[in-house]
Design a protein around this motif. Sequence first.
Motif, mmCIF file in Angstrom:
data_model
loop_
_atom_site.group_PDB
_atom_site.id
_atom_site.type_symbol
_atom_site.label_atom_id
_atom_site.label_comp_id
_atom_site.label_asym_id
_atom_site.label_seq_id
_atom_site.Cartn_x
_atom_site.Cartn_y
_atom_site.Cartn_z
ATOM 1 N N LYS A 139 -23.543 142.342 62.932
ATOM 2 C CA LYS A 139 -23.811 140.932 63.428
ATOM 3 C C LYS A 139 -22.532 140.389 64.311
ATOM 4 N N SER A 140 -21.186 141.048 63.704
ATOM 5 C CA SER A 140 -20.051 140.491 64.546
ATOM 6 C C SER A 140 -19.809 140.979 65.907
ATOM 7 N N LYS A 141 -18.962 140.057 66.518
ATOM 8 C CA LYS A 141 -18.678 140.294 68.128
ATOM 9 C C LYS A 141 -17.451 140.689 68.268
ATOM 10 N N ARG A 142 -16.690 140.538 67.000
ATOM 11 C CA ARG A 142 -15.337 140.900 67.080
ATOM 12 C C ARG A 142 -14.872 141.330 65.635
ATOM 13 N N PRO A 143 -15.475 142.452 65.134
ATOM 14 C CA PRO A 143 -15.136 143.000 63.849
ATOM 15 C C PRO A 143 -13.891 143.559 63.872
ATOM 16 N N LEU A 144 -13.287 143.581 62.627
ATOM 17 C CA LEU A 144 -11.928 144.238 62.563
ATOM 18 C C LEU A 144 -11.915 145.071 61.073
ATOM 19 N N LEU A 145 -11.626 146.258 61.051
ATOM 20 C CA LEU A 145 -11.548 147.189 60.012
ATOM 21 C C LEU A 145 -9.918 147.371 59.813
ATOM 22 N N TYR A 146 -9.761 146.979 58.728
ATOM 23 C CA TYR A 146 -8.375 147.129 58.563
ATOM 24 C C TYR A 146 -7.805 147.827 57.229
ATOM 25 N N GLY A 147 -6.705 148.567 57.028
ATOM 26 C CA GLY A 147 -6.216 149.025 55.715
ATOM 27 C C GLY A 147 -6.130 150.438 55.823
ATOM 28 N N TRP A 148 -6.624 151.231 55.037
ATOM 29 C CA TRP A 148 -6.491 152.773 55.209
ATOM 30 C C TRP A 148 -5.287 153.370 54.650
ATOM 31 N N ALA A 149 -4.426 152.649 54.051
ATOM 32 C CA ALA A 149 -3.120 153.253 53.575
ATOM 33 C C ALA A 149 -3.303 154.378 52.351
ATOM 34 N N SER A 150 -3.983 153.740 51.304
ATOM 35 C CA SER A 150 -4.232 154.408 50.161
ATOM 36 C C SER A 150 -5.535 155.332 50.284
ATOM 37 N N ALA A 151 -5.850 155.792 51.326
ATOM 38 C CA ALA A 151 -7.109 156.678 51.276
ATOM 39 C C ALA A 151 -6.805 158.089 52.009
ATOM 40 N N GLU A 204 -20.038 141.917 85.739
ATOM 41 C CA GLU A 204 -19.876 141.975 84.120
ATOM 42 C C GLU A 204 -18.558 141.268 83.635
ATOM 43 N N ALA A 205 -18.671 140.700 82.451
ATOM 44 C CA ALA A 205 -17.583 140.414 81.685
ATOM 45 C C ALA A 205 -17.832 141.033 80.350
ATOM 46 N N TRP A 206 -16.724 141.006 79.475
ATOM 47 C CA TRP A 206 -17.080 141.413 78.103
ATOM 48 C C TRP A 206 -16.286 140.381 77.221
ATOM 49 N N MET A 207 -17.259 139.972 76.179
ATOM 50 C CA MET A 207 -16.666 139.161 75.088
ATOM 51 C C MET A 207 -16.917 139.919 73.853
ATOM 52 N N GLY A 208 -15.667 140.205 73.117
ATOM 53 C CA GLY A 208 -15.510 140.981 72.123
ATOM 54 C C GLY A 208 -16.462 142.433 72.387
ATOM 55 N N ASN A 209 -17.482 142.633 71.623
ATOM 56 C CA ASN A 209 -18.025 143.953 71.785
ATOM 57 C C ASN A 209 -19.457 143.644 72.464
ATOM 58 N N GLN A 210 -19.383 142.192 73.205
ATOM 59 C CA GLN A 210 -20.678 142.009 73.577
ATOM 60 C C GLN A 210 -20.524 141.901 75.412
ATOM 61 N N LEU A 219 -19.317 150.133 65.819
ATOM 62 C CA LEU A 219 -19.352 148.996 65.722
ATOM 63 C C LEU A 219 -18.955 148.143 67.140
ATOM 64 N N GLY A 220 -17.985 148.985 67.765
ATOM 65 C CA GLY A 220 -17.188 148.167 68.878
ATOM 66 C C GLY A 220 -16.347 147.355 67.980
ATOM 67 N N ALA A 221 -15.450 147.962 67.187
ATOM 68 C CA ALA A 221 -14.517 147.150 66.344
ATOM 69 C C ALA A 221 -13.079 147.282 66.763
ATOM 70 N N ILE A 222 -12.367 146.524 66.136
ATOM 71 C CA ILE A 222 -10.946 147.047 66.164
ATOM 72 C C ILE A 222 -10.403 147.577 64.854
#
Lengths: 570, 252, 443
Positions: C90-102, B38-44, C117-120
Amino acid sequence: MELLIKNGAVYDPVNGIAGDRADISIKDGKIVEKVSSGASVIDAGGRLVMAGGVDAHSHIAGAKVNLGRLMRPEDSRIGLKSRTKITRVYSGYTVPNVFAMGYRYAQMGYTTVFEAAQAIMKARHTHEELEEIPIIDKGALTLFGSNWPTMDYVREKNLDKLAAYVAWGLLASRGFGVKVVNPGGGEMWGFGKNVTSLDDVVPNFDVTPAQIIVSLMKANEMLRLPHSVHLHCNNLGKPGNYKTTLASMELAKQIKPAKDRQVLHVTHLTFNAWGGTNWGDFESKADEIANYLNNSDNVTTDMGQLIFGSATTMTADGPVQYANAKLLHAKWGNGDVELEDASGVVPIFYAKQISIHAIMWAIGLELALLTKDPYKVLLTTDHPNGGPFVNYPEVIALLMSNKKRQEEIKTLHEAVHKRTKIPGIERELDFNDIAIMTRAGPAKVLGLLDTKGHLGVGADADVAIYDIKPDQIDPSVEYAKIKSAFQSAAYTIKGGEVVVKDGQITATPMGRTFWVDATVPEEQTEIMMKDIRMKFKNYYSINLANYMVQDAYVTHPKVVKAGAIPVKVS
Amino acid sequence: MQTVTIKPRKEIRISVEAENISPDKFAGKTEKEILSMEAWMGNQKTTLGELFSVKVDGSGAAADTKIVMDGDFSRIKRIGEGMTAGLIMIKGNVDMHLGAKMSGGKISVTGNVDSWAGREMKGGELIIEGNAGYYLGAGYRGETCGMRGGKITVLGSALDFVGEHMCGGEIIVKGNTGILPGLSNNGGKIVIEGNTSRPGSEMAKGTIIVNGTVDEMMPVFKVEGTETIDGVTYRKYTGDVIVNGKGVLYVK
Amino acid sequence: MNVITDALCPFCGCLCDDITVVVEDNKIIEAKHACMLGSAKILGHCRLGGNNIETHHTIKEPMTRVDKNSNFKEVSYDEAINEAAEILAKSKRPLLYGWASASCEVHKKGLLLAEELGAIIDNTASVCHGPTGLATHEKGSPSATLGQIKNRADVIVFWGCNPVQAHPRHMGRYSSFARGFFSEKGRKGRKIIVLDVRKTDTAKMADEYVEIQQGSDYLVISALRAILSGHADVVPASVGGVLKDQLVKVVETLKTAKFGAIFFGMGLTQSKSRYKNIDNAVSLTFDLNSFTKFVITPMRGHYNVTGFNQVCTWETGFTTAVDFSRGLPYYNPGETAANDVLNRNEVDAAMVIAADAAAHFPANSVRRLAKMPLVQIDPHWSATTEIANVVIPTAICGIEVEGTAYRMDGVSLRLRKMIEPTHLTDEEVLERITQRVKELRGE
């Protein structure tokens, strides 16, 4: 929904059942006389059945718990678990995230847990976290021991106003009971100082810790609160403090309980049954405390058992935490709350070869084993001060097996032989004793025995089944099996729903939050509120209108009525 | 003796976590087994085989396992994490956490490494011919100890916080370092051949030797005269006085 | 006409809770007691500060566009939410950013989406007070509620912050001028020390101003600590542009205080040595407690930037910059913060909510955001809108929606709903995106 648990080896001390084969019938979240033939059936197969565990003292939610997490990412990276279809992520060992908090308690067969300290002003935060702890029922004790109104009314000897303030403070914080931490010391820590005895006078307020404790006990009984005053003694963390602890217990003699329970619960004795005069001649005085408990009927305690390894100390006792941080060269969290109290957070590592830690390890066990009546010593680790709650099974195994204790003692600093009595104590607790220390006892101490801590008809259908056949095991020898069985319940049933099977979470219902609504004559509250309004106008940094915890923060309340007029706990 | 040769199959943009690239994990494994690790690339979740070509010669225990990596690994994190023995030879650049928590064996890199190389290292050796990023041989956030043992050599330069919270072991940087090397260290030895700034703040124990210039000295050291080590004369300082430190700082 | 008293001001970290709001025809016509910044926000002119009055407008309808150069097309909420979900799922490396004014309620929904999502997920602390969190990991946080300071403090230090401009009511309500139980004399009974690189308006009001050479704060803090610990002898005649005599004088003032408080701002968190400055300042506070009582508090900017850090900490164990890509929460700023992954060009899709990343991020990060599919959720048109693909307007927290916010000192308060919203709330939008993501993934 109906459920029948057949064929369990039931330990239900409240109802006098000690290992007898019995069936438990459950309907609509309650234990009932019997169920219809259509009920689902769990065959316990002769395995150990107890009521769901009840924890009367643990730090599970609120400002200082979250500060502990923020201070310790190195702790949060332990115990990580991914989300599943029904569970959220787990993180942390000594300071778990909210989800792990609920899951791990449930996995041990615990279904009810009380947060041991919240300042009124920060209660909203406590409830925000409680709202996100899954499965278990919970509640929070509210700090009153250094609040300015408390000290004003104690000085004025105005018990009516004090009782009205306590009732209002419980409402404002959606709190369950009266917590007193290092009374007077919280105020003095405002200027970096502390009280050193029960009779020190708190400057500017002209009251002593003894007066605060006694007055709050009186108010507590006037209000007929379900729980008694819950006291973290003065001088905690200082060698020789057992004398202060005994003197505090002695104060309880002045008070008559309004209900069938203690008038004072003295908490986490591991930290305040200390003899000696300094770290050099430090020794256990748990035997003296146990002796007192054996001759007294109005005081209860809990162990606050030390667990070797990582822990995070957190308490409203601000000054002791600064002293700890200095002593340990550790990081230090401090959280004074205006007009109310203090708090501190300090990580610690308990090591077997450090004499003080070895002695402290012995204190909790000595107290539990030398006190005859298990109703007087609850099983706690003062999570996460003595160690994380996931170690309760270790404590159970230690209490049930002298052999395990002796093996552990061999690995400890030699001070455990000279400065404690533990090596010579042969008593081994049985399943009935354990059921008391982890179920019936805490429920009784909290004043919740009508619905919690037992399996009689009318109780909440909170049940734990453990993979132990009591008639086929010798806990004294097979302590490893005992420990692993209590770590991972075969079943945990919460409010009639199976939430854990074979140690795995199977459902995550939302538990309820217990709080106490104590009635006080309206005019009494109105008189008291004049003072409160003045304090908000001049001293608080927020407005009174924004102080009380709103209903939005307690979405599943279980309101327990109390007050000057006897009202049955419902 | 087992030799595992790894080459990238494609250019990688999203960083890959590949803690399975380690002699301990590869020892005694066949090509097929390694390809499916196993390896991980981002969330995959992916496999080493998806990302790399792998060739295995022979078979052996971890101590007898050599991993040869050839190509650009600048987006491959956690190589050699926790390794206890064996050898990893990398011809190219690598991403963060190289050799984190390693306790034995040896990793060599011909190119640059990103931050946290040798994080919480307990033993073994890390040789970096290029430059290192931030937090070389440091700890994880909140921990009291970073590197506890072993040796890290950087032939190029390193960025800030070299050896933060170091409790043991040795770090040698032939080039320059960023600010605050040896911050809060409690043991171990750091040698900086080039220039640095603000070394040794809050050091309780340990030794820092600077052969280049110190841009800014921390105002927390006692001057202890001079001392000659291996024929070189240094100004000697002890501190950090704030923490009653017994650390020693030598500046040429 | 409807009058709401004791309302909270959803502008800065002071979270003043004494605002009286007058509402007429679902419009706020007056915000009594609020400062200029607060009343500008409450009255609906702007979101980001006095400088931006008249330039920031609310977004009327959800909008999407095919590519970044096209014009926006107004679409339904369903369409916008669907498109946002498709981008993120669809994203493999999604970023969810902000949240200050909420509000914190929004943060909870955001964390759930990030897990799904498996996001940052990262908040604006990343570019302001993130270093404060990093320092807390190292040294802890000796702090107190603001009322404790108001009632007791006789020495107050402002380090790298300028409340006169950024937190206009701070000095009156909580610090310099506030009167309390042990501080009846207010300003007259207090000594105010300001340390900064330039003589700010706050500095002009100080009893003692210490001018520090740019980037030398760390050295100055260490020098103060050395003097405090009795090692003045090792401190050179001048440190960071400050004469030793002045440092000795400052130490004397600090240690003879009855109750001292240090407030610090971005002058300390974002200058050379960054979080190590705070780390060192926390240690100075720790050391001072051997002599007297001292506390330290960050001057947090947005009204609920603290709240995100609280919620994220209790839900994940980590304060921000949490990477869920492997399912487990993983935290390591420097690796997992928004700008870390943007700078490395790893992110392939992003959602910016309740903050203006395009206005506050480094140019390189903004360029990256401009090139990837970007979802914006916000009541207001901002620089981020200009580079977004999907724009979803929402109701304004603390004005049109109730919820929880944490003041800079960690006291939580309930935001009021002052007027009826005309748009969906952030919570609803996030819930619907999460639901749609699940559907797209066949869950």
